[in-house]
Design a protein around this motif. Structure first.
Motif, PDB file in Angstrom:
ATOM      1  N   ILE A  62       0.671  -1.250   0.168  1.00 22.28           N
ATOM      2  CA  ILE A  62       0.080   0.091  -0.136  1.00 22.28           C
ATOM      3  C   ILE A  62       0.734   1.214  -0.016  1.00 22.28           C
ATOM      4  O   ILE A  62       1.530   1.570   1.034  1.00 22.28           O
ATOM      5  CB  ILE A  62      -1.046  -0.047   1.181  1.00 22.28           C
ATOM      6  CG1 ILE A  62      -1.689  -1.313   1.259  1.00 22.28           C
ATOM      7  CG2 ILE A  62      -1.784   1.251   1.306  1.00 22.28           C
ATOM      8  CD1 ILE A  62      -2.521  -1.397   2.498  1.00 22.28           C
ATOM      9  N   LYS A  63       1.033   2.054  -1.273  1.00 25.26           N
ATOM     10  CA  LYS A  63       1.965   2.976  -1.372  1.00 25.26           C
ATOM     11  C   LYS A  63       0.903   4.374  -1.430  1.00 25.26           C
ATOM     12  O   LYS A  63      -0.047   4.403  -1.867  1.00 25.26           O
ATOM     13  CB  LYS A  63       2.681   2.748  -2.505  1.00 25.26           C
ATOM     14  CG  LYS A  63       3.840   1.857  -2.361  1.00 25.26           C
ATOM     15  CD  LYS A  63       4.604   1.573  -3.519  1.00 25.26           C
ATOM     16  CE  LYS A  63       5.626   0.510  -3.124  1.00 25.26           C
ATOM     17  NZ  LYS A  63       6.109  -0.081  -4.265  1.00 25.26           N
ATOM     18  N   GLY A  64       1.707   5.479  -1.113  1.00 26.66           N
ATOM     19  CA  GLY A  64       1.287   6.887  -1.421  1.00 26.66           C
ATOM     20  C   GLY A  64       0.176   7.023  -0.364  1.00 26.66           C
ATOM     21  O   GLY A  64      -0.647   7.910  -0.632  1.00 26.66           O
ATOM     22  N   VAL A  65       0.250   6.604   0.775  1.00 21.52           N
ATOM     23  CA  VAL A  65      -0.760   7.061   1.690  1.00 21.52           C
ATOM     24  C   VAL A  65      -0.592   8.169   2.285  1.00 21.52           C
ATOM     25  O   VAL A  65       0.458   8.636   2.966  1.00 21.52           O
ATOM     26  CB  VAL A  65      -0.926   6.094   3.002  1.00 21.52           C
ATOM     27  CG1 VAL A  65      -1.903   6.358   3.870  1.00 21.52           C
ATOM     28  CG2 VAL A  65      -1.410   4.597   2.405  1.00 21.52           C
ATOM     29  N   LYS A  66      -1.430   9.174   1.980  1.00 14.65           N
ATOM     30  CA  LYS A  66      -1.070  10.648   2.791  1.00 14.65           C
ATOM     31  C   LYS A  66      -1.973  11.201   3.720  1.00 14.65           C
ATOM     32  O   LYS A  66      -1.828  12.271   4.302  1.00 14.65           O
ATOM     33  CB  LYS A  66      -1.205  11.749   1.488  1.00 14.65           C
ATOM     34  CG  LYS A  66      -0.417  11.519   0.344  1.00 14.65           C
ATOM     35  CD  LYS A  66       1.034  12.269   0.493  1.00 14.65           C
ATOM     36  CE  LYS A  66       2.025  12.084  -0.453  1.00 14.65           C
ATOM     37  NZ  LYS A  66       2.747  10.893  -0.610  1.00 14.65           N
ATOM     38  N   ASN A  67      -2.959  10.232   3.830  1.00 13.86           N
ATOM     39  CA  ASN A  67      -4.074  10.814   4.908  1.00 13.86           C
ATOM     40  C   ASN A  67      -4.646   9.542   5.408  1.00 13.86           C
ATOM     41  O   ASN A  67      -5.094   8.416   4.877  1.00 13.86           O
ATOM     42  CB  ASN A  67      -5.113  11.867   4.136  1.00 13.86           C
ATOM     43  CG  ASN A  67      -6.126  12.123   5.262  1.00 13.86           C
ATOM     44  OD1 ASN A  67      -6.046  11.954   6.445  1.00 13.86           O
ATOM     45  ND2 ASN A  67      -7.314  13.056   4.551  1.00 13.86           N
ATOM     46  N   ALA A  68      -4.956   9.273   6.865  1.00 17.08           N
ATOM     47  CA  ALA A  68      -5.383   8.359   7.342  1.00 17.08           C
ATOM     48  C   ALA A  68      -6.787   8.762   8.150  1.00 17.08           C
ATOM     49  O   ALA A  68      -6.527   9.922   8.990  1.00 17.08           O
ATOM     50  CB  ALA A  68      -4.494   7.582   8.189  1.00 17.08           C
ATOM     51  N   GLY A  69      -7.772   8.359   7.983  1.00 19.19           N
ATOM     52  CA  GLY A  69      -9.026   8.756   8.732  1.00 19.19           C
ATOM     53  C   GLY A  69      -9.688   7.448   9.555  1.00 19.19           C
ATOM     54  O   GLY A  69      -9.635   6.208   9.134  1.00 19.19           O
ATOM     55  N   VAL A  70     -10.250   7.909  10.716  1.00 16.80           N
ATOM     56  CA  VAL A  70     -11.058   6.982  11.488  1.00 16.80           C
ATOM     57  C   VAL A  70     -12.432   7.217  11.998  1.00 16.80           C
ATOM     58  O   VAL A  70     -12.272   8.633  12.348  1.00 16.80           O
ATOM     59  CB  VAL A  70     -10.217   6.498  12.658  1.00 16.80           C
ATOM     60  CG1 VAL A  70     -10.869   5.589  13.361  1.00 16.80           C
ATOM     61  CG2 VAL A  70      -8.729   6.020  12.094  1.00 16.80           C
ATOM     62  N   ALA A  71     -13.423   6.629  11.563  1.00 15.57           N
ATOM     63  CA  ALA A  71     -14.721   7.089  12.100  1.00 15.57           C
ATOM     64  C   ALA A  71     -15.342   6.021  12.986  1.00 15.57           C
ATOM     65  O   ALA A  71     -14.968   5.006  12.850  1.00 15.57           O
ATOM     66  CB  ALA A  71     -15.639   7.241  10.656  1.00 15.57           C
ATOM     67  N   LEU A  72     -15.989   6.693  13.914  1.00 13.99           N
ATOM     68  CA  LEU A  72     -16.637   5.883  14.868  1.00 13.99           C
ATOM     69  C   LEU A  72     -18.175   5.740  14.695  1.00 13.99           C
ATOM     70  O   LEU A  72     -18.723   6.791  14.394  1.00 13.99           O
ATOM     71  CB  LEU A  72     -16.213   6.611  16.206  1.00 13.99           C
ATOM     72  CG  LEU A  72     -16.454   5.685  17.690  1.00 13.99           C
ATOM     73  CD1 LEU A  72     -15.653   4.327  17.616  1.00 13.99           C
ATOM     74  CD2 LEU A  72     -15.998   6.612  18.985  1.00 13.99           C
TER      75      LEU A  72
END
Lengths: 392, 270
Positions: A301-311
């Motif tokens: 998994i390449k190029g991850v610029k942003n990680a989001g977590v929703a609850l």
């Protein structure tokens, strides 16, 4: 119709030694050909599945009685047996009074008929005469707020309007015993509120109600008694508080099992390339800290610029979401960890996870159903959040 | 199932709602609407009359053959419609049966009642044709309700049986379609039974044992012409006379028991 007098100690429904089996065909070939083939091969084309095993319980007049259980526990089958839709395999169901079932709203609704015609058809199916329906008609229409549409065909109604009409009929249907399935409370927040108001009214009127649900909040709020059913057997009957606790325990055990199984599966074969882990466990109390870690395979998994977590809450309610770009946190490759202060009300919650490129629309990985956790505090207040407040 | 339940107020209300709904839906979005109930048997009659009456010249020895033919066609159509509606009734209403408890026989009965309404309309048309054709009003005419009532009972019983069997084996619909096709030619509708009797007395007698043949011939005898050969004239022996009635009675008993037994499990199987 004279309403039966209410004696609080009289049974409205008595169930004794109830069993139910289903005969499940191996393949859905309902034809003479398959029948002949099976005879020829001397093979049974079906198997018996025991859905309910030896159920005995009683619902007293004036009870608001909850029936809870996980999916596949047999609670819907029990509901259909109580409603007389299925025939008991063994055992006895005694019902004292007229029973009005709502397994689903708007049974028999036909899209080709007008709203008015559908009201009368639905009413007839629930056992009301034309005269009785005539008497209710105006208040049904008024409650549904659909006066202008009564002479239009149902197919021209929006789905929201259809539900409104069906619900309006339901709450005007008066019987001694009401059988409600939780599907009633499906809909937008405003509609759910209407349902809850209706439940509240039923409770105030000391109606005999049976509510099938897996929303423990609703059980604790409305029911005075409840029954927990697990794998076709009665696990416990008693106060709604006790049943809600037992249900959560049962749920917790299952979630732990699931998480373990998932972890094993993921370590064996890492298909998504993402690993998720709640470091701090499954059970929490109000205000405790939870740490959630996501790791991903940098090679795949390449190029991850942003990680989001929703609850999300278990019923799908959106609770909270954020991502590293919003919070201006500089993301490292391959691993991110987030710690929450769980100032949240009781319930089961789960995560949704997204890994993005430069833009939000550039989704690299999205996980719709991540790990679950449970909050159980026994707070005095109800709801998701405790707001600052002041009485005057 | 108690008899008092069968005609209880609640069930009558539901029956009426279902019949009215079915009737409304049937002619929805069609320009001629309800007129089709009249036009269909008339057009079919026109074809049959042209082919059999004019082209093949069958039945020229029977007076008022046109009306005689029409009555047969109308009664047969009623039989086919009532049984056909009944056959699919339970399966078609599976959505209802799975969600609410109500007496299942109501759905089957409502299907046959729509057929009965159509029959009534068609009988009015026959009345008009009789007047046009100069058919004398026979003293026996009021008796025509007897064979029609019997045909209704038979159709209803068959509908009960087929609807329940269809839940379990969906082949029933196909088998019944073919059976009805064959039975149409095995019943003296288009041809006078005398034609068969001339060639083979035995086959003619066997055909007349059918309750449908018996009721159609009786209705023609009572309403149109006493030239009609009825089952009881043909056999002349009381025990033979009873066979069509006995067959109907057997169908009624078997069908009711079978329906009653299997209707408990419709919600699971449909």
């Amino acid at each position: 119709m004279v309403m039966a007098e209410k004696h609080t100690n009289q049974a409205a429904i008595r169930v004794e030694g109830l069993h139910k089996d289903f005969i499940l065909p191996h393949e859905r070939h309902t034809g003479i050909k398959q029948y002949l083939i099976n005879i020829f091969k001397q093979k049974k084309g079906y198997e018996h599945q025991k859905v309910l095993k030896d159920l005995t319980f009683e619902v007293k007049k004036g009870d608001f009685f909850g029936i809870v259980g996980r999916n596949g526990s047999g609670k819907s089958t029990l509901l259909k047996l109580l409603a007389g839709i299925y025939t008991p395999g063994k055992g006895l169901i005694q019902v004292d009074g007229t029973l009005i079932p709502f397994i689903e709203l708007g049974v028999g609704f036909n899209p080709e008929l007008t709203g008015r015609e559908n009201i009368f058809l639905n009413g007839a199916l629930l056992g009301f005469s034309r005269k009785e329906m005539d008497a209710k008609y105006d208040s049904i229409v008024e409650f549904s707020e659909l006066e202008r549409f009564m002479d239009q065909k149902l197919k021209n109604y929006s789905s929201g309007m259809q539900v409104r009409l069906a619900f309006s009929i339901a709450i005007r249907a008066k019987g001694d015993i009401l059988l409600l399935d939780e599907v009633l409370a499906v809909g937008d927040a405003a509609f759910q509120q209407k349902c809850f108001d209706y439940f509240e009214q039923l409770k105030k009127d000391k109606k005999t109600v049976i509510l099938v649900t897996h929303d423990m909040g609703a059980v604790e709020r409305f029911c005075n008694k409840a029954l927990l059913i697990n794998k076709g057997r009665i696990e416990a009957v008693g106060s709604s508080q006790m049943i809600a606790n037992k249900y959560n325990q049962l749920n917790q055990a299952q979630i732990e099992k699931d998480t373990k199984a998932q972890a094993e599966r993921e370590s064996n074969e890492d298909q998504t390339g993402i690993k998720m882990n709640i470091e701090t466990g499954v059970m929490y109390k109000y205000g405790e800290k939870l740490t959630f870690t996501i790791t991903w395979d940098k090679e795949r998994i390449k190029g991850v610029k942003n990680a989001g977590v929703a609850l999300f809450a278990a019923n799908g309610e959106y609770v909270f979401a954020t991502n590293t770009v919003i919070d201006k946190y500089k993301l490292n490759e391959g691993r991110i960890s987030i710690t929450y202060d769980l100032a949240l009300g009781d319930g089961t919650y789960f995560f949704k996870i997204g890994l993005f490129g430069k833009n939000d629309t550039d989704v690299i990985r999205f996980i719709d159903k991540g790990p679950e956790f449970i909050i159980k505090t026994n707070n005095k207040w109800h709801g998701r959040f405790k707001l600052d407040h002041e009485w005057k | 199932m108690k008899i008092s339940n069968i005609v209880s107020r609640k069930n009558r209300i539901l029956l009426r709602e279902l019949v009215v709904t079915e009737f409304k839906l049937r002619y929805q979005d069609s320009i001629l609407g309800f007129l089709w109930s009249l036009l269909k048997p008339l057009l079919m009659f026109a074809i049959l009359y042209f082919v059999f009456g004019q082209l093949l010249r069958i039945g020229s020895d029977i007076e008022h053959y046109a009306v005689y033919l029409l009555l047969g066609v109308v009664l047969w159509n009623f039989f086919v419609e009532a049984t056909g509606q009944g056959l699919s009734a339970i399966v078609a209403r599976g959505d209802l049966i799975r969600k609410i408890n109500f007496p299942k026989y109501i759905i089957v009965v409502s299907g046959t009642i729509s057929a009965l309404i159509n029959l009534t309309i068609n009988l009015v048309v026959i009345g008009v044709f009789m007047a046009i054709n100069g058919v004398d009003l026979l003293a026996t005419a009021p008796l025509v309700v007897l064979p029609i009532a019997m045909l209704y009972v038979l159709s209803l019983a068959i509908a009960f049986f087929l609807s329940a069997a269809n839940v379990k084996y969906r082949d029933v619909g196909h088998i019944w379609d073919i059976f009805v096709q064959a039975a149409f030619y095995a019943t003296p509708i288009l041809y006078p039974i005398s034609m068969v009797l001339e060639r083979s007395s035995f086959i003619g007698h066997v055909l007349m044992l059918s309750p449908v043949a018996q009721t159609i011939q009786d209705a023609r005898y009572f309403l149109i012409t006493h030239q009609t050969i009825t089952s009881s004239q043909l056999f002349g022996k009381w025990y033979f006379d009873l066979i069509p009635y006995a067959l109907t009675a057997i169908v009624v008993v078997v069908a009711s028991l079978y329906f009653k037994k299997s209707s408990k499990y419709f919600a699971e199987n449909v």
